[in-house]
Structure formats: structure tokens, C-alpha cells
Write an enzyme that holds these catalytic residues in place. Structure first.
Site, PDB file in Angstrom:
ATOM      1  NE  ARG A   1      -3.376 102.171 -26.335  1.00 56.23           N
ATOM      2  CZ  ARG A   1      -3.492 101.156 -25.528  1.00 56.23           C
ATOM      3  NH1 ARG A   1      -4.472 100.470 -25.339  1.00 56.23           N
ATOM      4  NH2 ARG A   1      -2.776 101.316 -24.327  1.00 56.23           N
TER       5      ARG A   1
ATOM      6  CE1 TYR B   1      10.413  82.870 -48.148  1.00 53.37           C
ATOM      7  CE2 TYR B   1      12.378  83.763 -47.889  1.00 53.37           C
ATOM      8  CZ  TYR B   1      11.089  84.073 -47.889  1.00 53.37           C
ATOM      9  OH  TYR B   1      10.565  85.106 -47.751  1.00 53.37           O
ATOM     10  CG  ASP B   2      17.613  82.116 -48.622  1.00 52.23           C
ATOM     11  OD1 ASP B   2      16.743  82.728 -48.040  1.00 52.23           O
ATOM     12  OD2 ASP B   2      18.625  81.557 -48.043  1.00 52.23           O
TER      13      ASP B   2
ATOM     14  CE  LYS C   1      -3.534  93.221 -20.469  1.00 59.29           C
ATOM     15  NZ  LYS C   1      -2.101  93.591 -20.865  1.00 59.29           N
TER      16      LYS C   1
ATOM     17  CE  LYS D   1      -1.979  93.248 -15.900  1.00 64.26           C
ATOM     18  NZ  LYS D   1      -0.808  93.844 -16.062  1.00 64.26           N
TER      19      LYS D   1
ATOM     20  CB  CYS E   1      37.644  72.828   1.505  1.00 64.28           C
ATOM     21  SG  CYS E   1      38.393  73.433  -0.351  1.00 64.28           S
TER      22      CYS E   1
HETATM   23  S1  IVH Z   1      -8.350  93.847 -26.739  1.00 63.73           S
HETATM   24  C1  IVH Z   1     -11.128  97.378 -26.844  1.00 63.73           C
HETATM   25  N1  IVH Z   1      -7.156  91.741 -26.482  1.00 63.73           N
HETATM   26  O1  IVH Z   1      -3.655  94.816 -23.394  1.00 63.73           O
HETATM   27  C2  IVH Z   1     -10.338  96.138 -26.607  1.00 63.73           C
HETATM   28  N2  IVH Z   1      -5.932  93.630 -25.876  1.00 63.73           N
HETATM   29  O2  IVH Z   1      -5.547  97.560 -22.563  1.00 63.73           O
HETATM   30  C3  IVH Z   1      -8.780  96.386 -26.918  1.00 63.73           C
HETATM   31  N3  IVH Z   1      -3.618  93.268 -25.282  1.00 63.73           N
HETATM   32  O3  IVH Z   1      -2.639  97.791 -24.933  1.00 63.73           O
HETATM   33  C4  IVH Z   1      -7.950  95.646 -26.490  1.00 63.73           C
HETATM   34  N4  IVH Z   1      -3.498  90.974 -25.533  1.00 63.73           N
HETATM   35  O4  IVH Z   1      -2.433  96.008 -26.594  1.00 63.73           O
HETATM   36  C5  IVH Z   1      -7.007  92.880 -26.349  1.00 63.73           C
HETATM   37  N5  IVH Z   1      -6.065  89.532 -26.588  1.00 63.73           N
HETATM   38  C6  IVH Z   1      -5.906  90.844 -26.484  1.00 63.73           C
HETATM   39  C7  IVH Z   1      -4.958  91.539 -25.905  1.00 63.73           C
HETATM   40  C8  IVH Z   1      -4.906  92.779 -25.576  1.00 63.73           C
HETATM   41  C9  IVH Z   1      -3.050  92.113 -25.334  1.00 63.73           C
HETATM   42  C10 IVH Z   1      -3.146  94.680 -25.134  1.00 63.73           C
HETATM   43  C11 IVH Z   1      -3.514  95.740 -25.707  1.00 63.73           C
HETATM   44  C12 IVH Z   1      -3.709  96.702 -24.678  1.00 63.73           C
HETATM   45  C13 IVH Z   1      -3.794  96.194 -23.427  1.00 63.73           C
HETATM   46  C14 IVH Z   1      -5.246  96.438 -22.827  1.00 63.73           C
END
Ligand code: IVH
Length: 677
Positions: free
Chosen positions: A144, A38-39, A123, A321, A418
Site C-alpha cells: 500500500r 504432484y512433485d 479483519k 475490533k 519439599c
Molecule cells: S477493506 C477501502 N477488508 O485492515 C477499504 N481491509 O485499514 C480497504 N484488512 O490495512 C480495506 N482485513 O489491509 C478490508 N476484510 C478486510 C480486511 C482489511 C484486513 C486490513 C487492510 C488495512 C486495514 C484497515
């Protein structure tokens, strides 16, 4: 000079190959070629682009790190707002049921038997990012921000190897992909290890690592964070026939070469959601990155549109969560524990706190350096983490909450079990109690060592038996072993009169040993087999060794100041002197070599020996030790340089070879005579 047709073609070919290998390596985690290959491709492309600058282009894999540091980030207006999702606080099955019930209500499912279909995914715990591809080339990346306006971080995003600079297949005119930048646990650990080695600040957790990395103005700094990316949704698109489900969108993104996590599924109704939540909770600790829950999304995009939004959050998605893996609590005390090998470990006693699904009351602080580095003090509020089945760990101190009048932790100088000295040996991070067999915490281990094959070689005295002997207080020190009788042993678990008798016989045999083995068996810190042998060879008798001061010890070849100090300290302890007296009284003995090595006169100095076949009166190890004590060299194979071959019973090819080469051959009697002379 303008690039030739051949150079243009070659550059295109190399870019395509490198893109493909990046994809295999960083997205599929399935490299196709060795790194060196690759390198080579990469350097060839770099060379071409240096020679013909017109070949450099934004989509080239050489352009991942290259930009200059910025003065400030440029604001980016999101054409489709970047929203966040609602979090369900009930971490149990009720959370999933509540979401499904709400969706059914809003979609007018009423009492229908049919269930709603959901796309379930992880998540990720990082930073939300929007990637804009124009005609398949990464054109812009943004954070964002407030959802309407973010900051342009394209330079930093380019450094993420799993983010394709160019999409595969036939991408739409505009494809805005939303997803999460994160730092894998391994990259987090590696980064921190490097920082620690350079005495630079470390990252608190992978999420801060990712968020902080993306906010670097200098892309070379961002590149060092080794970040990763997963796509989980869409922003603006142009010229694309969007799939009809969210799962279909993710599949399509994967086909474009974007990293989409595999742990996703389509589930039916609340039961499907609960099953997914459970399955991922079970896998959580084994994932290579942190997650703080799962996300459920109504799968049909037309239904998503129908459900719409409620104040900046979609109605069609929820984050479910897991119990937190990190919590705050207070250090009530710092105590030290002594392990079976004498390692003295500081442990924080905590105000009980529910974290990672259990109530945690203790967390290891590993060693004195670690306590000093984190500067954990009694009274401090700390962040404690428990992930999966891992032992709870103190992540760091919340300094703002430190009460007045605290003092740094100091390692005790004496063992809490001890009372022996606690010392830190060279090259070791942990401090150890020097008590050895004398320390209750280490007794089993010390007795086991004493009886082990290369020490007194007491057959049948295994871990289980030693554990029982120590637990029932039948053996408090190695000398106690020799007063055990078969009747007492036979009463122990998993023993019978036969094995008991065998152990007693093995103990009797074990009394006949060598000085080197005996010294090794004592378990003196820093004295392994080789050192024991060197000491035995040099002094010839235990008395001579005990009489030697540290200065004298230090001048023996292969014995350094640390070993010298450890040896001195051992023999100075009254309880060790007592042990030795008791062992000798019990009949432990070895052939003395006084008169030879003591004066330094070595009757076999420089002579080369080879041992073969079985000896009757002493083992090969013993014969080797005794020959070496007299200055002989003992080798494994016969050559012209061999002076003597010692041939025991059933000697084979080595004997033939010796006879062929005319090497002197000794039988066992001859060897014993030589050793005695
Ligand atoms: S969907 C409109 N899917 O969790 C829906 N968010 O507020 C937009 N996050 O900062 C979010 N995993 O960055 C979505 N599988 C996932 C996610 C996810 C992490 C984060 C996202 C946001 C926060 C939720």
C-alpha cells in the site's frame, strides 16, 4: 532446439494440471492427488522448460521462486488509491450500532423500518497488498505504501502458493485485487521452530512475519516465510461488468480462483452485524490464522459510491475490533511451581492486565531454557498474550523498558515445596523435584504409582480414593497405606464398607510382591519397569542394591550413569531409608534370590521357557521375572528351540505344540521346584 508441438502441448497441459492442484491444495484446502504425484508433474514441467527455455513464461507455476535478489524496491503508483478503514474502538455491540446509525443517517434512511444490508468479513492481521492481473496473468503486486504509491513486490508475492499466477475462467483485461498477505499460525510456529533449531532469530508474531517477509529483497528468503493471501476487495478493473454488491464481487473473485475466506456473510442492520461479531469472536481462537476483528461494508456498490470517502477512509466500511489478545505489563516476580509429576515450572507473576477478555496475573514461562531464551527478568515490561482459552503466555521482553540493575532468572536448586534437589534429567526440557512421594505436590501421583497394576497392584486404590487419602492427610507416604483400616476407608466419599474391606484385602495381597515390582513401585526417578527388573536380577536382594555404590551400579548392563546417580541419590535420602524400613515392617516382602544372581551364577542361563495357562501361586509376570532372574529366556510361542513349556490350568494349543515337538513340559509344582533349586 525449438520445442516440438508435442512438447508445447505437454507443457501447457502440465501447467494447467499444476495450477489446478495448487488451487485445490492452497485455496480450497482439499488436495486431489498425493504430494509425490504432484512433485512428479512439477519436475516434468521443470525438465521441459529447462530443455526448451522458450517454454518458460511468467504465468508458469515453476516461476514462483526464481527471480534474483533486488537492490531496492521499485515504486508503484496505485491507479485507484489504496485506502485504509476506520476502526471502531467500542468492542461491544455499541460499536456495530454506532456504525449502522451513521450509515442510515448518511443514506437518509431516517425512521424507515427497512434495514441496510452489509457484507461482513474477517479483519485479517497481515499486510495489505494489491495484485494486478492483466489478461488473467499476475502482472504486478504492490504494497500500500502511503496509499498513492507503494512498492513493487511481485517476486515475493509469486512465492505465495495461494496466489494464482493465472486466473481461472474468463478474466477481464485488467483486474486489480486487494487483499491481505498473512502467515498462518501453523506456518508461524513451524518457521520459528526451524529458526530456533538453527539458532537464528525468531518472529515475534505472524503479522510481523508476513510484513517482514514481503519486504525481503531476496524472494528466496520471502519464500521461506510460507505466506498466504485472502482477497477482500477491488482496485482498478477494465473490461469487466462488475457485480452490483460487494458480496457479489467476492464471489466472482473466488470463481477466478482467488482465495476468498469462507467466514463471510451478508447481514441485515445492526442486529445482523452484532450477531456476526459474536459468532466470529467465538470462533476466533479456532481459526488457523490471527484476526483482530471483523469488517462491515455496505453491500451495495452504488451506495458505497454515494457514501464516498472522508479523508482517506471510506464512509461505507468500518473495522470492528475484538478485545486485544496482546498487552504490555510488568513482571513483579518469577516463582516456580511444582507439578504432580515433579515438573518445576517458572511462572511470571504479572501486574494485572486486561487481555483477551480477562484479567491476567500469571503467565507460564514453561521451563528454564524458555526463560533464558526470552531473558525475562523481574521488573521487565513484557508482551503478554492470551488467545481464546489458552493459558496466558509471555511473548517477549520490551528491552527498551528494562530498568537498571536487573538480573537473569536462575532456577532454584531446591524444590520450593519439599526442599529436595531439583535436577534436569537427560533429554528433558523441564527440571524436576527429586522428592517423589516426599514432596507434597507429587504425593498423589507417587501413591497412585505405588499402587498401580505393574507396581504393587493394589486393586480398588484408584485416583479418586488416593486423592481423598492424601487430601485428608490419611496417607503421607506409601507405608501409611498399610495402616489404613476398613472403618476409616468406609467413611470416605464414594466408599462403603464393602469397597473398604476390598481395599484392605487388596492391600494385604499387595504385600506379597517381587523385588522388581517393589523397586518400580518406589518411583525412583529414571527407574521404569525394565530398569527395576535389571536391578532386581543383578542384585537379587534389596540389601545388595542399597550397598552398591554408584561406580558399581554404572557397570551393570543397561544401567547408565544417569540411572546410577538417581538410584544412589534415592537410597541415600534418610526419608527414603525410613520409608523402606516402614514398608518392610508393615509386611511388604518378596522372594529373595540371594546366592544366585549375587554371585552371577544363573542356574537357568540360556534356557528357553514358554508359559501357558493359569498358575495358582504366582502370576505370569512374577514367574517370568523369576525365571529371567535365573538367566532364563521367556518367549511367547513354542518352537523347536523351547527347552521347557510351563503349563498351568487350562493350557491349550501351546501344550499340544510342545507335546508334538517333544518339548519338556513342567506343571506349576515343577516350575516352583526349579525356581527353588
Ligand atoms: S477493506 C477501502 N477488508 O485492515 C477499504 N481491509 O485499514 C480497504 N484488512 O490495512 C480495506 N482485513 O489491509 C478490508 N476484510 C478486510 C480486511 C482489511 C484486513 C486490513 C487492510 C488495512 C486495514 C484497515
Amino acid at each position: 532446439m525449438t520445442a516440438s508441438r508435442a512438447a508445447v502441448d505437454r507443457a501447457a497441459e502440465l501447467r494447467a494440471q499444476i495450477d489446478r492442484h495448487d488451487y485445490r491444495y492452497y485455496v480450497l484446502d482439499d488436495p486431489a492427488i498425493p504430494d509425490a504425484e504432484y512433485d512428479r508433474l512439477f519436475r516434468e514441467l521443470q525438465a521441459l522448460e529447462t530443455e526448451y527455455p522458450e517454454l518458460q513464461m511468467p504465468g508458469s507455476p515453476t516461476q514462483r521462486v526464481g527471480g534474483k535478489a533486488l537492490d531496492a524496491f521499485v515504486p508503484v503508483r496505485h491507479r485507484v488509491a489504496m485506502l485504509s478503514i476506520r476502526t471502531e474502538t467500542d468492542t461491544g455491540p455499541g460499536g456495530a450500532r454506532a456504525f449502522d446509525a451513521q450509515i442510515r443517517r448518511e443514506l437518509g434512511f431516517g425512521d424507515q423500518a427497512a434495514s441496510v444490508e452489509y457484507a461482513c468479513e474477517l479483519k485479517f492481521d497481515g499486510l495489505a497488498i494489491s495484485l494486478r492481473y492483466e489478461n488473467g496473468v499476475l502482472a504486478q503486486a504492490a504494497t500500500r505504501g502511503d496509499g498513492e504509491t507503494g512498492e513493487e513486490v511481485t517476486q515475493n508475492i509469486r512465492t505465495i502458493k495461494s496466489v494464482p499466477l493465472r486466473l481461472q475462467g474468463v478474466p477481464p483485461a485488467v483486474l486489480e485485487v486487494r487483499g491481505e498477505v498473512y502467515m498462518s499460525r501453523l506456518d508461524f510456529e513451524r518457521y520459528n521452530a526451524r529458526q530456533r533449531a538453527a539458532q537464528l532469530p525468531t518472529l515475534v508474531n505472524p503479522r510481523n512475519g508476513a510484513a517482514g517477509g514481503i519486504r525481503q529483497l531476496d524472494p528466496t528468503v520471502a519464500a521461506k516465510r510460507l505466506l498466504s493471501f485472502f482477497a477482500y476487495g477491488l482496485g482498478e478493473t477494465q473490461g469487466w461488468e462488475t457485480p452490483v454488491t460487494h458480496a457479489g464481487v467476492l464471489d466472482a473473485l473466488a470463481v477466478f480462483g482467488l482465495p476468498v475466506n469462507q467466514e463471510r456473510t451478508v447481514a441485515q442492520g445492526a442486529d445482523g452485524l452484532i450477531a456476526f461479531h459474536r459468532a466470529i469472536a467465538a470462533k476466533r481462537a479456532a481459526l488457523p490464522f490471527d484476526i483482530d476483528g471483523v469488517v462491515y461494508k455496505v453491500n451495495r456498490l452504488d451506495w458505497q459510491r454515494e457514501l464516498g470517502f472522508r479523508t482517506r477512509q471510506p464512509r461505507w466500511a468500518v473495522a470492528h475490533k475484538f478485545p486485544a489478545q496482546e498487552e504490555l505489563t510488568v513482571v513483579e516476580a518469577i516463582e516456580v511451581q511444582v507439578g504432580r509429576t515433579g515438573a518445576v515450572t517458572p511462572v511470571a507473576r504479572l501486574k494485572p492486565v486486561f487481555v483477551g477478555g480477562v484479567t491476567v496475573t500469571n503467565a507460564t514461562l514453561h521451563n528454564a531454557d524458555e526463560v533464558a531464551r526470552k531473558d525475562v527478568r523481574v521488573g521487565d515490561t513484557i508482551r503478554v498474550r492470551r488467545a481464546g482459552d489458552v493459558i496466558p503466555e509471555v511473548i517477549g521482553v520490551v528491552l527498551e523498558r528494562r530498568p537498571a540493575a536487573t538480573s537473569p532468572f536462575v532456577m532454584p536448586e531446591n524444590c520450593p515445596v519439599c526442599g529436595s534437589r531439583v535436577a534436569r534429567l537427560v533429554g528433558e526440557a523441564v527440571a524436576r523435584c527429586m522428592g517423589g512421594w516426599y514432596c507434597r505436590a507429587q504425593r498423589k501421583e507417587a501413591i497412585r504409582h505405588f499402587a498401580s497394576r505393574r507396581a504393587l497392584d493394589i486393586e480398588g486404590l484408584g485416583d479418586q480414593l488416593v486423592a481423598q487419602l492424601v487430601e485428608h492427610d490419611l496417607v503421607r507416604n506409601p507405608a501409611d497405606l498399610f495402616s489404613l483400616d476398613a472403618a476409616v476407608l468406609a467413611d470416605l466419599e464414594r466408599m462403603g464398607s464393602r469397597s473398604a474391606t476390598k481395599v484392605v484385602e487388596a492391600l494385604k495381597r499387595g504385600k506379597q510382591t517381587t523385588l522388581a515390582r517393589f523397586l518400580y513401585a518406589l518411583g525412583i526417578r529414571e527407574v521404569g519397569e525394565a530398569t527395576a527388573l535389571a536391578l532386581a536380577k543383578h542384585f537379587g536382594s534389596l540389601e545388595a542394591l542399597i550397598a552398591a555404590d554408584e561406580e558399581r551400579l554404572r557397570h551393570i548392563p543397561d544401567i547408565g550413569p544417569v540411572v546410577a546417580a538417581a538410584v544412589r541419590a534415592f537410597f541415600q535420602e534418610p526419608h527414603n531409608q525410613d520409608l523402606i524400613a516402614r514398608l518392610r515392617a508393615a509386611g511388604v516382602q518378596w522372594p529373595e534370590m540371594v546366592g544366585k544372581s549375587l554371585t552371577g551364577e544363573q542356574s537357568l542361563a540360556g534356557k528357553a521357557f514358554v508359559l501357558t495357562g493359569t498358575l495358582e501361586s504366582l502370576s505370569r509376570d512374577e514367574a517370568t521375572e523369576r525365571l529371567r532372574a535365573l538367566g532364563a529366556k521367556v518367549a511367547g510361542s513354542v518352537s523347536k528351540k523351547t527347552d521347557y513349556l510351563v503349563a498351568g490350568r487350562d493350557a491349550g494349543s501351546k501344550l499340544d505344540k510342545a507335546l508334538e515337538l517333544g518339548v519338556a513340559v513342567l506343571d506349576e509344582g515343577g516350575l516352583l521346584a526349579l525356581l527353588a533349586s
